[in-house]
Design an enzyme around this catalytic site. Structure first.
Site, PDB file in Angstrom:
ATOM      1  CE  LYS A 114      19.020  15.462  22.010  1.00  0.00           C
ATOM      2  NZ  LYS A 114      19.298  14.239  21.285  1.00  0.00           N
TER       3      LYS A 114
ATOM      4  CE  LYS B  88      22.967  15.191  31.249  1.00  0.00           C
ATOM      5  NZ  LYS B  88      22.349  14.240  30.077  1.00  0.00           N
TER       6      LYS B  88
ATOM      7  CE  LYS C 274      26.528  16.547  21.027  1.00  0.00           C
ATOM      8  NZ  LYS C 274      26.655  17.999  20.113  1.00  0.00           N
TER       9      LYS C 274
END
Ligand code: TRP
Length: 350
Positions: A118, A211, A214
């Protein structure tokens, strides 16, 4: 100490809830209601660990928080029998996280792979909160001394950290736990991750090696929980496949990520194994399998989308669920915090 079997889990309100969130987490939340006391939390304090544009800023956050709450209810979570609330309403999460900050070691956090992903290349510019995220997550779980935590595969490492924190706290404060009469030195339980189902990892419809996310630029990579029947059908029809017919055995999926993903989604939504699904569709063309998948997805997801729409149109009701849940969560949290303060040696009003 004997611990009540209690489930805790959290979902971040960062918008665009999709099939991956549903099959990887929410479906299990719904199931566990039958056997456990469950606490389901919309983790708004975790959301703000990322830059404001990721979570929509102070006007986007309440909308995203209500959307997750609506998804919980629409999927079948009963907020009367169990507890549904947003994290920031219960101050114990932040308080316990501070104490855990002083238990967890920097070396432990340095090993967390999700932080590295991240934070990306510019790690110096990541928030301190993002680095500390797993400690807050441990506090979420242990504030309720939860024993079972339904999560996706990607949260396994964070759960291990929560176990390490619980164990080190129990060790460091073992004498104090005993002298305060809070048991034989095992104050916090070791929370167990609960990772089940054939589709704990739902992949992108455009690339079976990534994956479902969003944040993918293409909306066609994911099925959003708010998509209506037409949208779902379009996305599945456009989903990437390969030219071969479906294999007849699960082994045949190993080198075919897109086929594996679609079969996995079908299996998860129909409560069957991939092998069973292939027994029915193996050897056939993708086009007919996709028709069946559209039908199944629409049957399972369209009612949820409709319910979410109805609920998000009534923010007053959704907020009342969160406020009621927070009150009941606070009652449990306050007990843990009072004992934890005594264990650590903080003077408090009695
Ligand atoms: N980190 C989790 C995720 O992104 C969300 C989360 C926060 C959570 N606190 C939690 C999950 C406690 C389980 C238990 O999926």
């Amino acid at each position: 100490m004997a611990f009540v079997e209690r489930v805790f889990s959290g979902v971040q309100p960062t918008g665009n809830l999709h099939l991956g969130n549903y099959l990887g987490a929410i479906v299990n939340f719904v199931k566990m209601q039958e056997t456990h006391n469950c606490i389901y939390c919309v983790v708004d304090m975790h959301a703000i660990t990322m830059p404001t544009d990721v979570w929509g800023g102070p006007t986007g956050l309440p909308r995203a928080t209500r959307e997750v709450t609506a998804a919980f209810i629409a999927a079948g979570i009963d907020p009367k029998k169990h507890i549904v609330f947003n994290q920031s309403q219960v101050s114990g999460h932040a308080e316990l996280a501070w104490i855990f900050n002083c238990v967890a070691r920097i070396g432990w956090l340095n090993r967390m792979t999700q932080f590295k992903e991240k934070a990306g290349k510019d790690r110096e510019n990541a928030s301190v909160g993002l680095y500390d995220y797993p400690v807050l997550m441990a506090a979420d779980i242990l504030l309720y001394r939860a024993t079972h935590v339904p999560v996706g595969e990607d949260q396994k490492q964070h759960l291990e950290l929560a176990r390490d924190i619980a164990q080190k706290f129990n060790n460091d404060f073992g004498d104090s736990i005993r002298s305060n009469g809070f048991g034989d030195g095992l104050f916090f339980p070791q929370p167990e991750p609960f990772i089940t189902g054939p589709a704990t990892r739902v992949m992108s419809l455009r690339d079976g090696t990534k994956k479902m996310s969003k944040s993918d630029a293409s909306d066609y990579s994911r099925i959003n929980l708010t998509d209506d029947a037409d949208m779902i059908a379009q996305k599945i029809r456009k989903a990437k496949t390969d030219p071969e017919p479906l294999p007849t055995e699960e082994k045949g999926l190993e080198t075919r990520p897109e086929a594996d993903n679609l079969v996995g989604i079908y299996a998860a939504l129909s409560n069957r194994s991939k092998a069973e699904v292939l027994r029915e569709f193996g050897g056939g063309q993708f086009s007919s399998f996709k028709n069946a998948l559209v039908e199944l997805c629409v049957a399972k997801l369209a009612p949820i989308a409709a319910d979410m729409k109805r609920l998000t149109a009534d923010p007053g009701y959704v907020d009342s669920v969160l406020i009621d849940g927070a009150e009941r969560a606070t009652a449990i949290a306050a007990e843990t915090m009072a004992m934890t303060r005594d264990i650590v040696g903080f003077i408090r009003k009695r």
